[in-house]
Design an enzyme around this catalytic site. Structure first.
Site: not given
Ligand code: NAD
Ligand code: DAU
Length: 351
Positions: A132-134, A157, A161
């Site tokens: 992730t970019d975080e 988190y 990562k």
């Molecule tokens: P998600 O939470 O939707 O899915 C995570 C999946 O991993 C789920 O299916 C869960 O059951 C599985 N999982 C969790 N713990 C496990 C374990 N111990 N063993 C096996 N499986 C397990 O997450 P996502 O948003 O799809 O993110 C997927 C990946 O991409 C993550 O590594 C996250 O850090 C990365 N990522 C997410 C975003 C985003 O915006 N969502 C952006 C950049 C990177």
């Molecule tokens: O940048 C990549 C990341 O983006 C991934 O690595 C993470 O897995 C993914 O969850 C996401 O993280 P964020 O924290 O940016 O996403 P989230 O949807 O939780 O929040 C987006 C923005 O909105 C953040 O600034 C927090 C704000 N927010 C979020 C929630 C859930 C609110 O203001 N209210 C809310 O209830």
């Protein structure tokens, strides 16, 4: 070429899009989806590919080292695309330890198993870690994260990562494990669990519930359509250079409040409500602890070296996304029942 590929976390949001793309585009590959099916994992996300002959699901936990070791020895994977993770920042604030187990120890277990089965022959093998970019921390008003930006994670988190990224690089440097990493910005699209901003707010608007905006809503995120992330993962898995890192982003920055207002306006139209109805649901609540101000990815490297660019403009992507959630009420109702309700009540109780 035939290959057996392990995709971890394939029942989650991004993982299900990656599984779908690989199963459909590579009939010669055997795709094995390993997922623990936590609250975030949902096999309904993969209903359209579950019967394909090149797809298999295994339920299992990446934290279980003995199970992972045995799985790799039995299956002899050629490649790993590792997405399984605890992914929600707010949950990491409530329970950091779970993030260490899955994101750090789980990743190291996979690295150990790949190192073991590929020790005599690394030709054509690849361990691809999705990050992730975080990990780069927070930007001010100017600038972008590049692949050279130093790591500066602020939430449990992003710290977990960042740690997993360091382990992947360390296994490449120390043991010569063929690894590649990508760091992506915020994804949006279908099948995202409604704890994350966009599906949560769409669902709350649908149900006339408050829209809890953290702080002043001035934080900035760079949004990318999830299918474009899956396309980037395909390109990096096949063409990315080993030992390298690639940043993936949408060149699409929004303050939270502006994004939320766009969603409100579109939802009013789609639900046939009077203009301004959904915006009235906006409720400013206590800010997220350690809330990063701004993320923005410079995705020049992947564009110049691998030819990847986002395929969809945000205007079209958010339209499609809202339509998908409105058309898939049953999916939403299934994931928002049960344990999710308890999480939601606890997360937003004192705000
Ligand atoms: P998600 O939470 O939707 O899915 C995570 C999946 O991993 C789920 O299916 C869960 O059951 C599985 N999982 C969790 N713990 C496990 C374990 N111990 N063993 C096996 N499986 C397990 O997450 P996502 O948003 O799809 O993110 C997927 C990946 O991409 C993550 O590594 C996250 O850090 C990365 N990522 C997410 C975003 C985003 O915006 N969502 C952006 C950049 C990177
Ligand atoms: O940048 C990549 C990341 O983006 C991934 O690595 C993470 O897995 C993914 O969850 C996401 O993280 P964020 O924290 O940016 O996403 P989230 O949807 O939780 O929040 C987006 C923005 O909105 C953040 O600034 C927090 C704000 N927010 C979020 C929630 C859930 C609110 O203001 N209210 C809310 O209830």
């Amino acid at each position: 070429m035939k290959k057996k590929i392990l995709i971890t976390g394939g029942a989650g949001f991004i993982g299900s899009h990656v599984v779908r793309l690989f199963v459909n585009n590579y009939p010669n590959y055997e795709i094995v989806n390993l997922d623990k099916l936590t609250y975030a994992g949902n096999l309904a996300n993969l209903a359209d590919v579950e019967d394909k002959p090149n797809y298999r699901f295994i339920k299992g936990d990446i934290v279980d080292a003995a199970f992972i070791q045995e799985l790799f020895e039995t299956e002899q994977f050629d490649g790993v695309i590792h997405l399984a993770a605890e992914s929600h920042v707010d949950r990491s604030i409530a329970n950091p330890t779970e993030f260490v187990f899955t994101n750090v120890i789980g990743t190291v277990n996979l690295l150990n198993a790949a190192k073991h089965i590929w020790k005599d022959n690394r030709e054509g093998k690849r361990f691809y870690h999705i990050s992730t970019d975080e990990v780069y921390g927070s930007l001010g008003k100017e600038g972008f994260f590049t692949e050279e930006t130093g790591y500066d994670p602020h939430s449990p988190y992003s710290a977990s990562k960042a740690s997993s990224d360091h382990f992947v690089r360390a296994y490449n440097d120390t043991f010569g494990l063929p690894t590649v990493i990508s760091n992506c910005s915020n994804n949006y699209g279908s099948f995202q669990f409604p704890e994350k901003l966009i599906p949560l707010f769409i669902n709350n608007i649908r149900n006339n519930k408050a829209l809890p905006v953290y702080g002043k809503g001035e934080n900035v995120r760079d949004w990318l359509w999830v299918v474009d992330h899956a396309r980037a993962i395909d390109v990096i898995f096949h063409k990315g250079e080993l030992g390298e890192t690639y940043n993936i982003g949408g060149f699409n920055e929004w303050t939270n409040i502006d994004l939320i207002k766009v969603i409100c306006k579109k939802m009013d139209k789609k639900l046939g409500r009077e203009a301004g109805t959904s915006e009235k649901l906006i409720t400013y609540v206590k800010d997220r602890a350690g809330h990063d101000l701004r993320y923005a990815i410079d995705a020049t490297k992947i564009k110049n070296e691998l030819g990847w660019e986002p395929s969809l403009q945000f205007e079209e992507g958010i339209e499609k996304t809202i339509d998908w959630y409105l058309a898939n009420e049953e999916w939403m109702n299934n994931v928002t029942s049960g344990d999710y309700l308890k999480y939601y009540e606890a997360q937003y109780q004192e705000r």
